[in-house]
Design a protein around this motif. Sequence first.
Motif, PDB file in Angstrom:
ATOM      1  N   ASP A  33       0.602  -1.107   0.075  1.00  0.00           N
ATOM      2  CA  ASP A  33       0.177   0.023  -0.057  1.00  0.00           C
ATOM      3  C   ASP A  33       0.838   1.309  -0.082  1.00  0.00           C
ATOM      4  OD1 ASP A  33      -2.883  -1.038   0.302  1.00  0.00           O
ATOM      5  OD2 ASP A  33      -1.860  -1.989   1.919  1.00  0.00           O
TER       6      ASP A  33
ATOM      7  N   ALA B  43      -2.930   0.489  -5.418  1.00  0.00           N
ATOM      8  CA  ALA B  43      -3.212   0.343  -4.089  1.00  0.00           C
ATOM      9  C   ALA B  43      -4.436   1.219  -4.160  1.00  0.00           C
ATOM     10  CB  ALA B  43      -2.298   0.860  -3.158  1.00  0.00           C
TER      11      ALA B  43
ATOM     12  N   LEU C 242      -5.407   3.174   4.824  1.00  0.00           N
ATOM     13  CA  LEU C 242      -5.384   1.579   5.480  1.00  0.00           C
ATOM     14  C   LEU C 242      -6.663   1.395   6.055  1.00  0.00           C
ATOM     15  CD1 LEU C 242      -1.443   1.418   6.332  1.00  0.00           C
ATOM     16  CD2 LEU C 242      -2.617   0.052   4.539  1.00  0.00           C
TER      17      LEU C 242
ATOM     18  N   GLY D 123      -3.575  -4.538   5.623  1.00  0.00           N
ATOM     19  CA  GLY D 123      -2.661  -3.436   5.087  1.00  0.00           C
ATOM     20  C   GLY D 123      -1.110  -3.877   5.230  1.00  0.00           C
TER      21      GLY D 123
ATOM     22  N   LYS E  91      -9.450   0.988   3.974  1.00  0.00           N
ATOM     23  CA  LYS E  91      -9.164  -0.452   3.211  1.00  0.00           C
ATOM     24  C   LYS E  91      -9.564  -1.811   3.890  1.00  0.00           C
ATOM     25  CE  LYS E  91      -5.674  -2.745   0.349  1.00  0.00           C
ATOM     26  NZ  LYS E  91      -4.440  -2.949  -0.025  1.00  0.00           N
TER      27      LYS E  91
END
Length: 245
Positions: A87, A237, A108, A119, A111
């Motif tokens: 990432d 990412a 992160l 992550g 995500k």
Amino acid sequence: MGLLELSAAREKHEEFCVPMIMVPATVSNNVPGSDFSIGADTALNTITDTCDRIKQSASGTKRRVFIKTMGGYCGYLANMGIAAGADAAYIFEEPFDFEDLQSNVEHLTEKIKTTIHRGLVLRKKEIQSSLLASGNVSQDSSGYLDLGIGGAPSPFDRNFGTKISARAMEWITAKLKEAQGRGKTLTTDDPVCVLGISKRNVIFQPVAELKNQMDFEHRIPKERWWLKLRPLMKILAKYKASYNV
């Protein structure tokens, strides 16, 4: 540096008037005059394989993992974490501040809320930021790994090492035959070279020309082709980013 010192000593010591050539072999991939060094591909394969295994484990536990790679001040291995699906990658060549770090943390966090429950961030051991150098990030992360490099050489490194070494020996042999034809040893003007690969071409470059391309303090070339790939990491990412070099 060794070749420069040896070539400079030729004027005082004729014993150094022999063919000198360097074959780049370092996982750091930090030799000027060559896009790749023997060992760098093996190291990158090891990092990618390790990251793949870590991602499988981290996905089930919603973990954020920080991995510290080798390579001295050269960020090649960390930057090429693109292949590992990283990432972010913190490297010496690109200083960052708290806003950059905050942006990565927010990315992160969002995500992990999706179907991708993990992550992955790579960082170099030598970086231009007290934020990571102080260890603050490692204390706040769910996982932190100092990754060493090992394993069997990759097929690319095996073939590359064989071919480039054979070419180096051909060059040395040719130089010795030229000297025999002149009936004397080499002179102080004979080139001392680095044998590298650039844009798929194997080239010989005198170290006297390459020294201006090197940052000797940090042991990295002043120009690094792989830095152009930096924008791709954020795009892959899924950051809100565009491709600008």
